[in-house]
Design a protein around this motif. Structure first.
Motif, PDB file in Angstrom:
ATOM      1  N   UNK A   1       0.822  -1.210   0.000  1.00  0.00           N
ATOM      2  CA  UNK A   1       0.000   0.000   0.000  1.00  0.00           C
ATOM      3  C   UNK A   1       0.854   1.258   0.000  1.00  0.00           C
ATOM      4  N   UNK A   2       1.931   1.260   0.751  1.00  0.00           N
ATOM      5  CA  UNK A   2       2.777   2.446   0.842  1.00  0.00           C
ATOM      6  C   UNK A   2       3.434   2.756  -0.488  1.00  0.00           C
ATOM      7  N   UNK A   3       3.850   1.691  -1.201  1.00  0.00           N
ATOM      8  CA  UNK A   3       4.537   1.873  -2.472  1.00  0.00           C
ATOM      9  C   UNK A   3       3.601   2.423  -3.546  1.00  0.00           C
ATOM     10  N   UNK A   4       2.298   1.998  -3.537  1.00  0.00           N
ATOM     11  CA  UNK A   4       1.381   2.359  -4.607  1.00  0.00           C
ATOM     12  C   UNK A   4       0.348   3.382  -4.157  1.00  0.00           C
ATOM     13  N   UNK A   5       0.683   4.204  -3.163  1.00  0.00           N
ATOM     14  CA  UNK A   5      -0.322   5.126  -2.652  1.00  0.00           C
ATOM     15  C   UNK A   5      -0.554   6.307  -3.581  1.00  0.00           C
ATOM     16  N   UNK A   6       0.350   6.572  -4.539  1.00  0.00           N
ATOM     17  CA  UNK A   6       0.167   7.654  -5.492  1.00  0.00           C
ATOM     18  C   UNK A   6      -0.282   7.073  -6.833  1.00  0.00           C
ATOM     19  N   UNK A   7      -1.354   7.592  -7.424  1.00  0.00           N
ATOM     20  CA  UNK A   7      -1.841   7.048  -8.691  1.00  0.00           C
ATOM     21  C   UNK A   7      -0.954   7.457  -9.866  1.00  0.00           C
ATOM     22  N   UNK A   8      -1.039   6.697 -10.943  1.00  0.00           N
ATOM     23  CA  UNK A   8      -0.328   7.017 -12.180  1.00  0.00           C
ATOM     24  C   UNK A   8      -1.165   8.000 -13.006  1.00  0.00           C
ATOM     25  N   UNK A   9      -0.514   9.036 -13.507  1.00  0.00           N
ATOM     26  CA  UNK A   9      -1.186  10.075 -14.287  1.00  0.00           C
ATOM     27  C   UNK A   9      -0.824   9.912 -15.753  1.00  0.00           C
ATOM     28  N   UNK A  10      -1.817   9.966 -16.615  1.00  0.00           N
ATOM     29  CA  UNK A  10      -1.595   9.895 -18.061  1.00  0.00           C
ATOM     30  C   UNK A  10      -1.873  11.260 -18.672  1.00  0.00           C
ATOM     31  N   UNK A  11      -0.917  11.767 -19.445  1.00  0.00           N
ATOM     32  CA  UNK A  11      -1.030  13.094 -20.056  1.00  0.00           C
ATOM     33  C   UNK A  11      -0.870  12.962 -21.564  1.00  0.00           C
ATOM     34  N   UNK A  12      -1.727  13.629 -22.297  1.00  0.00           N
ATOM     35  CA  UNK A  12      -1.670  13.567 -23.756  1.00  0.00           C
ATOM     36  C   UNK A  12      -0.404  14.260 -24.268  1.00  0.00           C
ATOM     37  N   UNK A  13       0.139  13.816 -25.410  1.00  0.00           N
ATOM     38  CA  UNK A  13       1.402  14.377 -25.930  1.00  0.00           C
ATOM     39  C   UNK A  13       1.349  15.877 -26.163  1.00  0.00           C
ATOM     40  N   UNK A  14       0.214  16.391 -26.668  1.00  0.00           N
ATOM     41  CA  UNK A  14       0.148  17.827 -26.943  1.00  0.00           C
ATOM     42  C   UNK A  14       0.190  18.647 -25.654  1.00  0.00           C
ATOM     43  N   UNK A  15      -0.359  18.099 -24.575  1.00  0.00           N
ATOM     44  CA  UNK A  15      -0.292  18.805 -23.290  1.00  0.00           C
ATOM     45  C   UNK A  15       1.129  18.787 -22.734  1.00  0.00           C
ATOM     46  N   UNK A  16       1.813  17.655 -22.904  1.00  0.00           N
ATOM     47  CA  UNK A  16       3.216  17.569 -22.464  1.00  0.00           C
ATOM     48  C   UNK A  16       4.060  18.613 -23.178  1.00  0.00           C
ATOM     49  N   UNK A  17       3.792  18.770 -24.488  1.00  0.00           N
ATOM     50  CA  UNK A  17       4.548  19.753 -25.265  1.00  0.00           C
ATOM     51  C   UNK A  17       4.233  21.171 -24.810  1.00  0.00           C
ATOM     52  N   UNK A  18       2.960  21.447 -24.549  1.00  0.00           N
ATOM     53  CA  UNK A  18       2.579  22.787 -24.103  1.00  0.00           C
ATOM     54  C   UNK A  18       3.144  23.107 -22.715  1.00  0.00           C
ATOM     55  N   UNK A  19       3.277  22.106 -21.887  1.00  0.00           N
ATOM     56  CA  UNK A  19       3.830  22.310 -20.544  1.00  0.00           C
ATOM     57  C   UNK A  19       5.330  22.560 -20.566  1.00  0.00           C
ATOM     58  N   UNK A  20       5.985  22.220 -21.672  1.00  0.00           N
ATOM     59  CA  UNK A  20       7.443  22.331 -21.721  1.00  0.00           C
ATOM     60  C   UNK A  20       8.116  21.391 -20.748  1.00  0.00           C
ATOM     61  N   UNK A  21       7.547  20.217 -20.631  1.00  0.00           N
ATOM     62  CA  UNK A  21       8.012  19.250 -19.635  1.00  0.00           C
ATOM     63  C   UNK A  21       9.377  18.689 -20.026  1.00  0.00           C
ATOM     64  N   UNK A  22      10.328  18.721 -19.070  1.00  0.00           N
ATOM     65  CA  UNK A  22      11.671  18.197 -19.302  1.00  0.00           C
ATOM     66  C   UNK A  22      11.960  17.074 -18.312  1.00  0.00           C
TER      67      UNK A  22
END
Length: 414
Positions: free
Chosen positions: A76-97
């Motif tokens: 439970x401790x290891x998986x207490x944070x959910x996985x987030x899925x982000x679309x490619x165009x949003x990743x590009x707009x965020x300037x994610x590095x």
């Protein structure tokens, strides 16, 4: 008849809701949406409003499919944070590095400030060895530079004059006693003059001229700068009076303070360097000379003394100095850039990039921090890819979804 009415009512309800509706779609139509704060997921409202804590507009959350079956408690401790899925165009707009978790050395580097102080090992106090009067004073101002052997003053002392007379008598008594006894007596009187502060050059002059000297000079015991002057011409002086304070500024100390968490990094002999704003572009190299044994109770810092050569005298007393101390590096540690670390006060975490637009917050345990890098003790592995920019937005979304999942799970249990 009663059974027929119940069946008919159920048929009418199913027809009104639509034959193709499943349980989730039915819940979406008939249950109110919830509104949550992105920064404070514990704030949940049934209608649009602002967060009472930060004032942000609450975000509408639609009913989502039920979360998968909970993992065993040990995971439970290891998986207490959910996985987030982000679309490619949003990743590009965020300037994610992103970057990889690396393994290497962390330099024990301390950057601090301090001030220039004189080297107390090069400090000399000049006192008279007998009582008397200052007949002539050659050094009248502080901050003057003097040379070793330079005359500071001339004084008249009845005690020194009496010792001179005894010395002359010993020199003239050539026929009394054996030669060994006469020589011992002369040496004793000569040593008495030395103890009264009479220089050897003056003793030889008395012996050569065969007469006493009323005004005996006092010479500078070392080269340096006069930082203390407590007499004036004509004053009556005693052995307790500190007439001059002379310091040699060819070597100086720089007094700095280091934080409590850096105590393990520092030891005597480490290399150090300083810069002073008054002399831009110049760098002085020295060493850690002494580490004081106790911390300052108010600032919780430790005083450290650095030693530097100052042959040209460019470093002046009480100058402000920017100091750097370089310790031995800590080798083969797992490290990440400091900007990738999320610190909330309750936990430390990073965002791991899983690929295909999927991201997951992971709690970590950190160790040493130096020069923009942080040691990772647990939570990550080498070559894992982590997020460098935009990680706070992803972490907020993960917290939001985690809170909603807990909210939904609580509803089901209820």
């Amino acid at each position: 008849m009663r059974t027929f009415i119940i069946l008919l009512t159920a048929t009418l309800l199913l027809t009104a809701c639509g034959k193709s509706d499943n349980a989730l779609e039915h819940a979406k139509k008939h249950l109110d949406s919830k509104y949550l704060c992105p920064m404070h997921p514990q704030i949940v409202r049934n209608e649009p409003s602002n967060c009472p804590i930060c004032g942000m507009m609450l975000v509408k959350k639609e009913i989502q499919p039920a979360p998968p079956k909970m993992a065993p408690k040990k995971h439970a401790e290891k998986d207490k944070h959910p996985t987030i899925t982000i679309r490619p165009e949003i990743i590009q707009n965020m300037g994610l590095r992103t970057t990889k978790v690396k393994k290497g050395n962390l330099q024990k580097y301390i950057k601090t400030v301090g001030y220039v102080a004189y080297n107390e090992d090069k400090l000399v106090h000049v006192h008279p060895r007998s009582t008397g009067w200052v007949e002539k004073l050659y050094m009248r101002r502080e901050s003057e530079t003097i040379k070793r052997g330079q005359s500071l003053l001339e004084m008249y002392s009845p005690e020194i004059l009496e010792a001179q007379q005894d010395f002359l008598v010993a020199l003239r008594s050539g026929s009394k006693g054996t030669s060994i006894n006469r020589q011992q007596y002369r040496n004793a009187i000569r040593n008495r003059l030395r103890l009264l502060g009479v220089p050897d050059s003056i003793i030889k002059k008395i012996e050569r001229q065969n007469k006493s000297i009323n005004k005996v000079p006092i010479f500078a015991p070392q080269s340096g700068t006069v930082i203390g002057l407590n007499i004036r011409q004509g004053m009556y002086v005693t052995p307790s009076l500190e007439m001059f304070t002379i310091v040699d500024l060819s070597t100086i100390w720089v007094m700095v303070e280091v934080f409590e968490h850096q105590l393990d990094w520092i030891q005597t002999g480490l290399s150090a360097k300083i810069r002073v704003p008054a002399l831009p572009g110049r760098v002085w190299k020295g060493k850690v000379d002494y580490i004081y044994p106790e911390l300052e109770p108010k600032t919780r810092t430790l005083k450290v003394r650095l030693g530097f050569d100052n042959p040209k005298g460019q470093l002046k007393l009480n100058m402000f100095a920017q100091a750097e101390i370089h310790g031995k590096p800590k080798g083969e540690v797992l490290k990440i850039p400091r900007q990738a670390l999320i610190v909330t006060g309750e936990r430390e975490s990073v965002i791991v990039a899983l690929g295909d637009g999927r991201f997951k917050p992971v709690d970590v345990k950190t160790g040493m921090r130096s020069q923009g890098e942080v040691e990772i003790l647990s939570g990550l592995k080498k070559d894992e890819r982590i997020v460098l920019s935009g990680q706070f937005l992803i972490d907020s979304e993960a917290n939001l979804q985690a809170s909603f999942l807990r909210f939904s799970g609580g509803g089901h249990q209820h």
